[in-house]
Scaffold this active site. Structure first.
Site, short mmCIF file in Angstrom:
data_model
loop_
_atom_site.label_atom_id
_atom_site.label_comp_id
_atom_site.label_asym_id
_atom_site.label_seq_id
_atom_site.Cartn_x
_atom_site.Cartn_y
_atom_site.Cartn_z
N ASP A 36 0.91 -1.14 0.00
CA ASP A 36 0.00 0.00 0.00
C ASP A 36 0.95 1.19 0.00
O ASP A 36 1.51 1.52 1.05
CB ASP A 36 -0.89 0.01 1.25
CG ASP A 36 -1.91 1.14 1.18
OD1 ASP A 36 -1.54 2.23 0.69
OD2 ASP A 36 -3.06 0.93 1.58
N HIS A 37 1.18 1.77 -1.17
CA HIS A 37 2.30 2.71 -1.25
C HIS A 37 2.11 3.94 -0.36
O HIS A 37 3.06 4.63 -0.05
CB HIS A 37 2.62 3.10 -2.70
CG HIS A 37 1.56 3.95 -3.34
ND1 HIS A 37 0.44 3.42 -3.92
CD2 HIS A 37 1.47 5.27 -3.46
CE1 HIS A 37 -0.30 4.41 -4.37
NE2 HIS A 37 0.30 5.54 -4.12
N HIS B 105 -5.90 2.70 1.09
CA HIS B 105 -5.16 3.84 1.62
C HIS B 105 -5.87 4.52 2.79
O HIS B 105 -5.28 4.77 3.83
CB HIS B 105 -4.92 4.89 0.52
CG HIS B 105 -4.38 4.32 -0.75
ND1 HIS B 105 -3.39 3.37 -0.77
CD2 HIS B 105 -4.70 4.54 -2.05
CE1 HIS B 105 -3.11 3.04 -2.03
NE2 HIS B 105 -3.91 3.73 -2.83
#
Ligand code: NAD
Length: 490
Positions: free
Chosen positions: A177-178, A240
């Site tokens: 999950d950047h 996110h």
């Protein structure tokens, strides 16, 4: 110099957009910092027919370096290529032999990182074949990095997870999950647990509400066919936003390790109220952008059906049924084609119970609530709004801001999320990745909203490009006698 890490990387989808744009440049940064040095090698794989040399040329292009750059050339000399169809089991033996060869050549101690930068439909197949063909038998550490999306609802995510678990243990799976690789997201923990001033007030007695906004200025661009099947709820909220919210809501972990942090995030997500039909309809709103002055409506974008009911905007109210947060809502919103590109968290504190400065003859403006804003991107920093006395005679108060922003030099040195996440994987640190439990609770919450929306026909389009979403998003919070702290034309 950083500690050198030793591993073979196999990038599935190694000629894709993500690999060239983010992954190889991030690895080069790790190389320049010394995390990668002599004992690493890369196999890029995809269906494209390329030689090692041809692949190295493409990697050089992705780094934007010239052949005269000695450091870059040394780095690139660790890259190799195998054309490979991930659905062809036979081919994994070729890959295994190449991996064993490079393992010896670069003294990699059997450590392997398998990065699946592919369409999610392949994740289970690749994980299965890796094990079946012995690519995971090299006696070193095996780690699997999985790109998003992880499923499209709880059932499909579970199915995928079951498939992965046949080949890899949970502590070997790194779900990207950047957002968790972003500097300021990691700062949430530093600010909360490093400051008595903050953490002692971090509860429903002192915080009135928390607002999380992930605002995008662009539309769907070239991702329309993916996005039209996903929508803002799945694309942004399930991953996110739920990750950010769980970091804001969790209790203090026993220690600053992945196991303890994940345990607290899961506990927080377990106490998130999963809505019934009526509450989901009231507490979540969706939107889709129409046409603007020089902007096409979402439904007129390339590869979007003219009658699409896909949402490009979501706003919602989240409620935690626990001692810390009962009665303090978290409002979230995200969307495309909004006023600006930014991510921020606004923590709105309660106003003083009594405003002793507002006696009639003083004509003083009422005290404002304290607000702690965490600016995640593009600018990174904090702002704390306090009330203070104006300078001069008489007694008037005014809100002032204490600000801290990461300066340009520091922000230039901030690692890209992918650099940080690759580094964490090399260390075996899962702190900034989503665990299966977190993913599963997030899906359970989001599935309920989706279920209700799928039963109702939305009145789309309902917001104009350049706004902050549909009027219903303002009504959602105004109904609770509150306002979005970030709003246009305030
Ligand atoms: P892409 O379409 O550019 O690349 C896909 C790669 O997979 C190519 O190298 C292609 O050759 C390879 N491939 C396809 N079918 C194959 C097969 N049968 N066998 C072997 N190789 C095959 O995709 P991308 O944009 O690089 O995205 C990869 C993954 O990363 C996806 O899961 C995507 O959702 C995720 N992701 C991408 C981005 C981004 O910025 N591109 C951002 C977030 C997540």
């Amino acid at each position: 110099m950083a500690t050198e890490r030793t591993s073979l990387f196999i990038f599935f989808g190694g000629t894709g957009d993500l690999a060239y744009r983010k992954l190889y440049p991030s690895m080069f940064n790790l190389y320049k910092k010394g995390t990668l040095r002599e004992h690493f090698a890369v196999i890029g794989t995809s269906r494209n027919k390329l030689t090692d040399q041809g692949f190295q040329d493409e990697v050089r292009k992705s780094l934007g370096t010239a052949k005269s750059d000695k450091e870059a050339e040394k780095f690139i000399s660790h890259f190799f290529y195998e054309a490979h169809d991930v659905t062809d089991k036979e081919h994994y033996s070729v890959l295994r032999d190449r991996a064993d060869e490079l393992d010896k050549q670069f003294k990699l101690q059997g450590n392997r990182i398998f990065y699946l930068s592919l369409a999610p439909s392949f994740f289970g197949t690749v994980a299965g074949y890796l094990k079946e063909t012995g690519l995971t038998d090299s006696k070193g550490t095996d780690r699997l990095i999985i790109e998003k999306p992880f499923g499209r609802d709880f059932d499909s995510a579970k199915q995928l997870n079951d498939a992965l678990s046949k080949s890899f243990e949970e502590n070997q799976i790194f779900r990207i999950d950047h957002y968790l690789g972003k500097e300021m997201i990691q700062n949430i923990e530093a600010v909360r647990f490093g400051n008595t001033l903050v953490e002692s007030l971090w509860n429903n007695r002192y915080i009135d509400n928390i607002q999380v906004t992930l605002s995008e200025k662009l539309g769907v661009e070239e991702r329309a066919s993916y996005y039209d099947n996903s929508g803002a709820l799945r694309d942004m909220v399930q991953n996110h936003i739920m990750q950010i919210v769980s970091l804001l809501a969790m209790e203090q972990p026993v220690s600053f390790t992945d196991v303890d942090i994940r345990a607290e995030k899961v506990k927080a997500l377990r106490s998130l109220r999963v809505y019934n039909v009526a509450d989901a309809s009231t507490n979540f709103v969706r939107g889709q952008y129409g046409a603007g002055d020089s902007q096409r409506a979402y439904r007129d974008e390339d590869n979007v059906p003219h009658d699409s009911t896909n949402e490009t905007f979501v706003a919602g109210k989240l409620l935690f049924d626990n001692y810390r947060w009962s009665g303090t809502p978290f409002y979230i919103r995200t969307g495309k084609m909004l006023a600006d590109k930014f991510t921020r968290v606004d923590v709105v504190f309660k106003k003083p119970l009594i405003d002793i400065f507002s006696f009639p003859q003083n004509h003083n403006a009422p005290l404002e609530a304290n607000v702690l804003t965490m600016f995640i991107e593009p600018k990174a920093g904090f702002s704390l709004r306090l009330n203070a006395k104006t300078n001069g005679q008489g007694f008037q108060t005014m809100p002032i801001n204490l600000d801290y922003f990461v300066d340009d030099k520091d922000s230039k040195d901030t690692p890209e999320p992918y650099e940080r996440l690759l580094h964490d994987t090399l260390k075996g640190d899962g702190t900034n990745f989503a665990s299966w439990s977190e993913v599963s609770y997030a899906w359970r919450f989001v599935d309920q909203i989706r279920k209700v929306w799928d039963l109702q026909q939305p009145e789309f389009p309902n917001y104009t490009p350049g706004s902050m979403g549909p009027a219903a998003a303002d009504e959602l919070i105004q109904r609770d006698h509150r306002q979005w702290f970030y709003r246009l034309n305030k």
